[in-house]
Design a protein around this motif. Structure first.
Motif, mmCIF file in Angstrom:
data_model
loop_
_atom_site.group_PDB
_atom_site.id
_atom_site.type_symbol
_atom_site.label_atom_id
_atom_site.label_comp_id
_atom_site.label_asym_id
_atom_site.label_seq_id
_atom_site.Cartn_x
_atom_site.Cartn_y
_atom_site.Cartn_z
ATOM 1 N N ILE A 23 28.178 -104.275 1.375
ATOM 2 C CA ILE A 23 29.176 -103.316 0.898
ATOM 3 C C ILE A 23 29.895 -103.858 -0.334
ATOM 4 C CG2 ILE A 23 31.275 -102.037 1.465
ATOM 5 C CD1 ILE A 23 30.455 -102.101 4.356
ATOM 6 N N PHE A 24 30.345 -105.128 -0.248
ATOM 7 C CA PHE A 24 31.134 -105.722 -1.328
ATOM 8 C C PHE A 24 30.344 -106.825 -2.026
ATOM 9 C CE2 PHE A 24 34.258 -104.063 1.693
ATOM 10 C CZ PHE A 24 35.107 -103.349 0.855
ATOM 11 N N PRO A 31 37.438 -113.456 -9.980
ATOM 12 C CA PRO A 31 37.372 -113.800 -8.551
ATOM 13 C C PRO A 31 37.859 -112.669 -7.623
ATOM 14 C CG PRO A 31 39.302 -114.795 -9.535
ATOM 15 C CD PRO A 31 38.566 -114.147 -10.661
ATOM 16 N N PHE A 32 37.033 -111.666 -7.480
ATOM 17 C CA PHE A 32 37.342 -110.622 -6.486
ATOM 18 C C PHE A 32 36.039 -109.970 -6.049
ATOM 19 C CE2 PHE A 32 36.860 -108.059 -10.228
ATOM 20 C CZ PHE A 32 36.522 -106.778 -9.800
ATOM 21 N N GLU A 33 36.097 -109.300 -4.908
ATOM 22 C CA GLU A 33 34.924 -108.623 -4.375
ATOM 23 C C GLU A 33 35.049 -107.134 -4.684
ATOM 24 O OE1 GLU A 33 37.151 -110.083 -2.146
ATOM 25 O OE2 GLU A 33 36.322 -112.097 -2.404
ATOM 26 N N LYS A 34 33.994 -106.554 -5.210
ATOM 27 C CA LYS A 34 34.048 -105.133 -5.574
ATOM 28 C C LYS A 34 33.052 -104.339 -4.734
ATOM 29 C CE LYS A 34 30.847 -105.848 -9.427
ATOM 30 N NZ LYS A 34 30.675 -105.832 -10.897
ATOM 31 N N CYS A 35 33.442 -103.124 -4.470
ATOM 32 C CA CYS A 35 32.611 -102.240 -3.655
ATOM 33 C C CYS A 35 31.488 -101.652 -4.499
ATOM 34 C CB CYS A 35 33.464 -101.110 -3.064
ATOM 35 S SG CYS A 35 32.599 -100.104 -1.850
ATOM 36 N N GLU A 36 30.297 -101.586 -3.935
ATOM 37 C CA GLU A 36 29.168 -100.964 -4.616
ATOM 38 C C GLU A 36 29.520 -99.513 -4.941
ATOM 39 O OE1 GLU A 36 26.375 -101.882 -5.860
ATOM 40 O OE2 GLU A 36 25.064 -102.897 -4.434
ATOM 41 N N GLU A 37 29.350 -99.107 -6.195
ATOM 42 C CA GLU A 37 29.776 -97.776 -6.623
ATOM 43 C C GLU A 37 29.067 -96.669 -5.854
ATOM 44 O OE1 GLU A 37 32.357 -95.461 -8.579
ATOM 45 O OE2 GLU A 37 32.230 -97.649 -8.819
ATOM 46 N N ILE A 38 27.754 -96.806 -5.693
ATOM 47 C CA ILE A 38 27.014 -95.764 -5.008
ATOM 48 C C ILE A 38 27.409 -95.682 -3.536
ATOM 49 C CG2 ILE A 38 25.041 -97.255 -4.458
ATOM 50 C CD1 ILE A 38 23.254 -94.765 -4.945
ATOM 51 N N LEU A 39 27.666 -96.860 -2.942
ATOM 52 C CA LEU A 39 28.086 -96.885 -1.543
ATOM 53 C C LEU A 39 29.485 -96.297 -1.391
ATOM 54 C CD1 LEU A 39 27.335 -97.688 1.313
ATOM 55 C CD2 LEU A 39 28.277 -99.952 0.877
ATOM 56 N N LEU A 40 30.331 -96.535 -2.385
ATOM 57 C CA LEU A 40 31.681 -95.971 -2.349
ATOM 58 C C LEU A 40 31.616 -94.446 -2.319
ATOM 59 C CD1 LEU A 40 34.684 -96.723 -2.448
ATOM 60 C CD2 LEU A 40 34.559 -96.581 -4.932
ATOM 61 N N LYS A 44 32.990 -92.129 0.771
ATOM 62 C CA LYS A 44 33.954 -91.052 0.541
ATOM 63 C C LYS A 44 33.418 -89.731 1.088
ATOM 64 C CE LYS A 44 36.400 -92.838 -3.525
ATOM 65 N NZ LYS A 44 36.654 -92.652 -4.981
ATOM 66 N N ARG A 45 32.135 -89.489 0.839
ATOM 67 C CA ARG A 45 31.525 -88.248 1.303
ATOM 68 C C ARG A 45 31.518 -88.178 2.832
ATOM 69 N NH1 ARG A 45 25.412 -88.136 0.427
ATOM 70 N NH2 ARG A 45 25.541 -89.244 2.407
ATOM 71 N N GLU A 46 31.141 -89.308 3.476
ATOM 72 C CA GLU A 46 31.061 -89.303 4.931
ATOM 73 C C GLU A 46 32.446 -89.207 5.579
ATOM 74 O OE1 GLU A 46 28.270 -88.967 6.678
ATOM 75 O OE2 GLU A 46 27.338 -88.821 4.696
ATOM 76 N N PHE A 47 33.464 -89.861 4.976
ATOM 77 C CA PHE A 47 34.823 -89.738 5.515
ATOM 78 C C PHE A 47 35.303 -88.291 5.408
ATOM 79 C CE2 PHE A 47 35.552 -94.462 4.908
ATOM 80 C CZ PHE A 47 35.723 -94.710 6.263
ATOM 81 N N LYS A 48 34.964 -87.642 4.294
ATOM 82 C CA LYS A 48 35.358 -86.243 4.129
ATOM 83 C C LYS A 48 34.659 -85.365 5.155
ATOM 84 C CE LYS A 48 35.615 -82.417 0.854
ATOM 85 N NZ LYS A 48 35.095 -81.433 1.832
ATOM 86 N N ARG A 49 33.377 -85.616 5.378
ATOM 87 C CA ARG A 49 32.635 -84.823 6.363
ATOM 88 C C ARG A 49 33.184 -85.052 7.769
ATOM 89 N NH1 ARG A 49 26.284 -85.685 5.171
ATOM 90 N NH2 ARG A 49 26.057 -83.684 6.205
ATOM 91 N N PHE A 50 33.575 -86.280 8.056
ATOM 92 C CA PHE A 50 34.168 -86.578 9.369
ATOM 93 C C PHE A 50 35.489 -85.847 9.525
ATOM 94 C CE2 PHE A 50 36.839 -89.627 11.924
ATOM 95 C CZ PHE A 50 36.313 -89.260 13.150
ATOM 96 N N LYS A 51 36.314 -85.891 8.459
ATOM 97 C CA LYS A 51 37.604 -85.188 8.502
ATOM 98 C C LYS A 51 37.396 -83.703 8.722
ATOM 99 C CE LYS A 51 39.351 -83.355 5.093
ATOM 100 N NZ LYS A 51 39.804 -82.962 3.740
ATOM 101 N N ASP A 52 36.467 -83.108 7.969
ATOM 102 C CA ASP A 52 36.204 -81.679 8.096
ATOM 103 C C ASP A 52 35.722 -81.323 9.500
ATOM 104 O OD1 ASP A 52 36.916 -81.341 5.479
ATOM 105 O OD2 ASP A 52 34.868 -81.239 4.707
ATOM 106 N N ALA A 53 34.870 -82.180 10.071
ATOM 107 C CA ALA A 53 34.356 -81.920 11.412
ATOM 108 C C ALA A 53 35.479 -81.944 12.443
ATOM 109 C CB ALA A 53 33.277 -82.951 11.771
ATOM 110 N N VAL A 54 36.367 -82.931 12.339
ATOM 111 C CA VAL A 54 37.475 -83.043 13.296
ATOM 112 C C VAL A 54 38.430 -81.859 13.160
ATOM 113 C CG1 VAL A 54 39.498 -84.403 13.944
ATOM 114 C CG2 VAL A 54 37.332 -85.551 13.455
ATOM 115 N N VAL A 55 38.732 -81.481 11.912
ATOM 116 C CA VAL A 55 39.632 -80.338 11.686
ATOM 117 C C VAL A 55 39.024 -79.063 12.262
ATOM 118 C CG1 VAL A 55 40.644 -78.846 9.922
ATOM 119 C CG2 VAL A 55 40.773 -81.326 9.676
ATOM 120 N N GLN A 56 37.753 -78.826 11.999
ATOM 121 C CA GLN A 56 37.102 -77.629 12.532
ATOM 122 C C GLN A 56 37.061 -77.641 14.057
ATOM 123 O OE1 GLN A 56 33.342 -76.406 10.787
ATOM 124 N NE2 GLN A 56 33.890 -77.299 8.820
#
Length: 297
Positions: A23-24, A31-40, A44-56
């Motif tokens: 992931i990082f 000196p820092f760890e960065k998140c893979e852009e494509i994985l980010l 984001k997409r999966e968190f949004k889909r999870f949120k939408d599923a819970v709301v529905q």
């Protein structure tokens, strides 16, 4: 998970980033760890889909359907299939409830909104569908069944295939008759004319989807789920994965899962695990599994 995450101190977070190199990644300059852009983007997409599923899932079904209908109308003709789905796979009281919720949420009726927003040959048909309140008893009239089958065949045989959705008899029969009556009509159609009515409709997808939704919901939803989980699925198709699982879990998900397995040779839960990620995947799989367990009790 939340209880664990909120207790992490900065050093715990640093350890997590260093130990999850998939992931990082360590920055090449500083000196820092960065998140893979494509994985980010995926996260984001999966968190949004999870949120939408819970709301529905937590919404009242009337409100959920009303909001879905509104979204479909705003998106235009490519989303009108959702209006057909809502109007034809709900009971008469459920559809009435969605219409009431629509009025409360938007201060206008779904009927007038469909009539105002939909343009072209689909308008009359869609207004009639969302306005319907079908008889839900088991009584059937053999004379009416025979008559409706003949009228459908005449309209399809003599009409312009691109304009069938405007035919008065087709609109009347498909938007007012009870589901048991229509099942008998389509059987009579096949017996009398030697072809499934879906074959005779050709490329008229709106009418074919209506027939599937009314008389074969498990088959319709199985095909909708398969389209949603394809790599090249568009936005409307992808959203159907959440919508179908959430709205059918307590209705006919066991039948849908069995039909999906029969059509595609893969358990529905396995397919979801293959295409979804994280909490979103777990949530959907849990809902399907719950329905399967409930159905086997």
């Amino acid at each position: 998970m939340l209880e664990i995450l909120v207790k992490w101190q900065p050093e715990d977070l640093s350890t997590f980033r260093n130990e999850t190199s998939y992931i990082f990644l360590k920055d090449e300059r500083f000196p820092f760890e960065k998140c893979e852009e494509i994985l980010l983007k995926i996260l984001k997409r999966e968190f949004k889909r999870f949120k939408d599923a819970v709301v529905q899932w937590t919404m009242h079904p009337w409100e959920r359907d009303a909001r879905m209908a509104r979204k479909a109308l705003k998106r235009g003709s490519q989303a009108y299939g959702l209006l057909i789905e809502l109007a034809c796979t709900r009971s008469s009281d459920e559809l009435l409830g969605a219409r009431r919720a629509y009025q409360s949420l938007y201060s206008e009726s779904i009927e007038e909104d469909v009539a105002c927003r939909v343009e072209g040959i689909q308008r009359q048909f869609l207004v009639a569908l969302v306005s319907s309140y079908r008889y839900e008893g088991s009584r059937k009239n053999d004379v009416a069944i025979k008559s409706d089958a003949q009228k459908l065949n005449k309209a399809i045989r003599n009409g312009d295939k691109t304009m069938l959705i405007k035919d008065e008899e087709i609109v009347r029969i498909l938007t007012t008759r009870s589901k048991p009556h229509l099942e008998a009509v389509f059987k009579c159609y096949y017996d009398d004319f030697g072809k499934d009515i879906g074959e005779d409709l050709g490329e008229e997808s709106g009418l074919k989807d209506t027939i599937y939704c009314l008389c074969a919901p498990p088959a319709y939803f199985s095909k909708t789920l398969d389209s949603a989980m394809k790599a090249n699925a568009n936005k409307n198709e992808k959203e159907a994965l959440t919508r179908v699982i959430v709205t059918r879990t307590d209705v006919d998900m066991k039948d849908i899962a069995e039909e999906y397995n029969k059509l595609y040779g893969t358990p529905l839960t396995k397919k979801i695990e293959d295409v979804a990620l994280g909490n979103y995947k777990d949530f959907l799989v849990t809902l399907v599994q719950r329905a399967l367990n409930k159905g086997s009790e």
